[in-house]
Design a protein around this motif. Structure first.
Motif, PDB file in Angstrom:
ATOM      1  N   ARG A  49      -1.663 -32.900  -5.314  1.00 27.33           N
ATOM      2  CA  ARG A  49      -1.207 -32.959  -3.995  1.00 27.33           C
ATOM      3  C   ARG A  49      -1.688 -34.261  -2.973  1.00 27.33           C
ATOM      4  N   ASN A  50      -2.308 -35.505  -3.602  1.00 27.75           N
ATOM      5  CA  ASN A  50      -2.495 -36.581  -2.907  1.00 27.75           C
ATOM      6  C   ASN A  50      -3.312 -36.267  -1.921  1.00 27.75           C
ATOM      7  N   GLU A  51      -4.479 -35.144  -1.923  1.00 26.98           N
ATOM      8  CA  GLU A  51      -5.104 -34.785  -0.724  1.00 26.98           C
ATOM      9  C   GLU A  51      -6.280 -35.892  -0.455  1.00 26.98           C
ATOM     10  N   TRP A  52      -6.719 -36.654  -1.632  1.00 28.69           N
ATOM     11  CA  TRP A  52      -7.652 -37.660  -1.505  1.00 28.69           C
ATOM     12  C   TRP A  52      -7.042 -38.949  -1.110  1.00 28.69           C
ATOM     13  N   GLY A  53      -5.713 -39.114  -1.190  1.00 27.45           N
ATOM     14  CA  GLY A  53      -4.954 -40.223  -0.765  1.00 27.45           C
ATOM     15  C   GLY A  53      -5.305 -41.449  -1.789  1.00 27.45           C
ATOM     16  N   MET A  54      -5.338 -41.075  -3.216  1.00 24.29           N
ATOM     17  CA  MET A  54      -5.472 -42.143  -4.015  1.00 24.29           C
ATOM     18  C   MET A  54      -4.351 -41.834  -5.316  1.00 24.29           C
ATOM     19  N   SER A  55      -3.605 -40.913  -5.347  1.00 23.30           N
ATOM     20  CA  SER A  55      -2.770 -40.348  -6.264  1.00 23.30           C
ATOM     21  C   SER A  55      -1.642 -41.643  -6.409  1.00 23.30           C
ATOM     22  N   VAL A  56      -1.202 -41.405  -7.834  1.00 21.51           N
ATOM     23  CA  VAL A  56      -0.222 -42.201  -8.499  1.00 21.51           C
ATOM     24  C   VAL A  56       0.922 -41.446  -9.242  1.00 21.51           C
ATOM     25  N   TYR A  57       2.072 -41.471  -8.810  1.00 20.78           N
ATOM     26  CA  TYR A  57       3.018 -40.565  -9.466  1.00 20.78           C
ATOM     27  C   TYR A  57       3.969 -41.372 -10.413  1.00 20.78           C
ATOM     28  N   PRO A  58       4.701 -40.622 -11.454  1.00 23.99           N
ATOM     29  CA  PRO A  58       4.202 -39.257 -11.904  1.00 23.99           C
ATOM     30  C   PRO A  58       2.678 -39.295 -12.069  1.00 23.99           C
ATOM     31  N   LEU A  59       1.980 -38.091 -11.652  1.00 22.74           N
ATOM     32  CA  LEU A  59       0.751 -37.712 -12.031  1.00 22.74           C
ATOM     33  C   LEU A  59       0.553 -36.480 -12.982  1.00 22.74           C
ATOM     34  N   MET A  60      -0.108 -36.518 -14.073  1.00 22.26           N
ATOM     35  CA  MET A  60      -0.101 -35.658 -15.148  1.00 22.26           C
ATOM     36  C   MET A  60      -1.879 -35.338 -15.132  1.00 22.26           C
TER      37      MET A  60
END
Length: 350
Positions: A49-60
Motif C-alpha cells: 500500500r506504499n505506506e512507507w513511500g518506497m514501493s515499486v509496482y507491480p509489487l509481489m
C-alpha cells in the motif's frame, strides 16, 4: 527464463491479484527454488500500500520463504537439487563493505537488496517476492531448513524469528536475566519463546489482561498490564532488557522506568518517529540505553533456525489459501491472527 505466477499489487490501492511473470535463469551462483510456503508479514501490507513511500509496482510481497531447490548454478556448493531451503528479507548485498564482511548484510553500507520491490544489483530488474510459485536467489542468501523443523512453521522464523532472536543474542541475554516483552503478536510471541530458551525470566507487557493465560502458554513467567498504573509502578527498576515489538507509536517513558540501571530497551517493531518524546532523564539518570535492531545477517539467520530445531521452537501459524490474501491483510490489521499467516503455495494453482 522461468515462467512463474504469483499474487501482486499493481498500485497502492489495488488488491493483490494473480500475475504471470518471468524469473531469471540461474546465474552461476544462483539457486532456483520451488516455493512451498510463504509467511505473511505486516511489512508486506505497508509496502503493498506504499505506506512507507518506497514501493515499486507491480509489487509481489513475501520474504518468509521455504521451498525446495529445483536447479543450481555451476558454482553453487552449499545447496543441491531437492534440498529444503529458506529465503528471508534479503537476496543480495554489496558483499565487500565493513558490515557485509562482519556477516551483517542487513546493515550493508550500500543498502541490501530486499527480497521484493528492490532493484537487482546485476540487471536492475525489480525483485519479486515469495507470494509466487518460484524464486531464484544467490546461494549466499539461501539458508538450510533443519530436518526437525516443520517447513510451514519455519517460514516466519526467517523474519519474525530472526528479528527477535538477533537483538537478544547481540545484547547478551543470558540465564537469570529479567526480560520484558512488549506486545504479543507475530514478533512478541517469538520473543517470549527465545528469551525463555536463553534462560531468562520473562514478563509480557500487554494492554489486555485477557492475554495473561495465553502469554503463560507461550512461556512467559509473568504478565504486566501496562495500562494498570499500580502494576507499572511495582515493576520500577526491575528489568535488565525490554524487547519492544509494538509496531505503532507508543509512550516509551513508562517502560523505560521499569529498567534497572544499565538496562536496555530494544526497538524492533517501530520504524516511525517516537511520539510522545522521550524524557532524557529516563536515560541519563540510570545510564539506560535505547537501542534498535533490524532482522539479522545470513549467518545468524541460519543460527536461529538451528536454535529453533535444538529447542523445539516454532512459530504459531494459521495456514492460508492464497486466494484469501486480501482478507488476511484485513484480519492482520484488525489483529485477528495468532500469530502469523503462512500461505500454502499449493493453493496457488488449485
Amino acid at each position: 527464463m522461468y515462467k512463474a505466477i504469483g499474487y501482486a499489487a499493481q498500485t497502492a490501492t489495488a488488491p493483490l491479484a494473480p500475475m504471470a511473470f518471468n524469473r531469471r535463469s540461474p546465474r552461476p551462483d544462483d539457486v532456483a527454488i520451488e516455493v512451498l510456503y510463504c509467511g505473511v508479514c505486516h511489512s508486506d501490507i505497508h509496502l503493498a500500500r506504499n505506506e512507507w513511500g518506497m514501493s515499486v509496482y507491480p509489487l509481489m510481497p513475501g520474504h518468509e520463504i521455504v521451498g525446495k531447490v529445483t536447479e543450481v548454478g555451476e558454482k553453487v556448493t552449499k545447496h543441491k537439487v531437492g534440498d529444503l531451503v529458506g529465503v528471508g528479507c534479503m537476496v543480495d548485498s554489496c558483499r565487500h563493505c565493513e558490515a557485509c564482511a562482519a556477516n551483517l548484510e542487513q546493515y550493508c553500507l550500500e543498502g541490501p537488496t530486499l527480497t521484493y520491490a528492490s532493484p537487482d544489483r546485476v540487471d536492475g530488474s525489480i525483485t519479486m517476492g515469495g507470494y509466487s510459485s518460484s524464486i531464484v536467489v544467490s546461494e549466499h542468501f539461501v539458508v538450510r531448513i533443519p530436518e526437525k523443523l516443520d517447513p510451514a512453521t519455519a517460514a516466519p522464523i526467517l523474519c519474525a524469528g530472526i528479528t527477535t532472536y538477533s537483538p537478544l543474542k547481540h545484547y547478551g541475554v543470558k540465564a537469570g536475566d529479567k526480560v520484558g516483552i512488549l506486545g504479543m503478536g507475530g514478533l512478541g510471541h517469538m520473543g517470549i519463546k527465545f528469551a525463555k530458551a536463553l534462560g531468562a525470566e520473562v514478563t509480557l507487557f500487554t494492554r489486555s489482561a485477557s492475554k495473561a493465560e495465553e502469554a503463560r502458554r507461550q512461556g512467559a513467567d509473568h504478565v504486566i498490564v501496562s495500562t494498570d498504573a499500580e502494576q507499572m509502578e511495582a515493576a520500577s527498576g526491575r528489568f535488565d532488557f525490554l524487547l519492544d515489538t509494538i509496531p505503532v507509536q507508543h509512550d516509551l517513558n513508562p517502560y523505560l522506568q521499569t529498567l534497572r540501571f544499565d538496562g536496555i530497551h530494544i526497538l524492533v517493531g517501530l520504524v516511525e518517529p517516537i511520539e510522545p518524546a522521550i524524557h532524557a532523564g529516563n536515560l541519563v539518570m540510570n545510564r539506560r540505553v535505547l537501542a534498535g535492531s533490524l532482522i539479522g545477517g545470513i549467518e545468524e539467520t541460519q543460527e536461529v533456525l538451528d536454535f529453533c530445531a535444538e529447542h523445539n521452537i516454532s512459530c504459531d501459524i494459521e495456514m492460508l489459501d492464497i486466494k484469501n490474501i486480501n482478507e488476511a491483510y484485513s484480519r492482520m490489521i484488525a489483529g485477528d491472527v495468532k500469530y502469523r499467516f503462512v500461505i500454502d503455495m499449493a493453493t496457488l494453482e488449485a
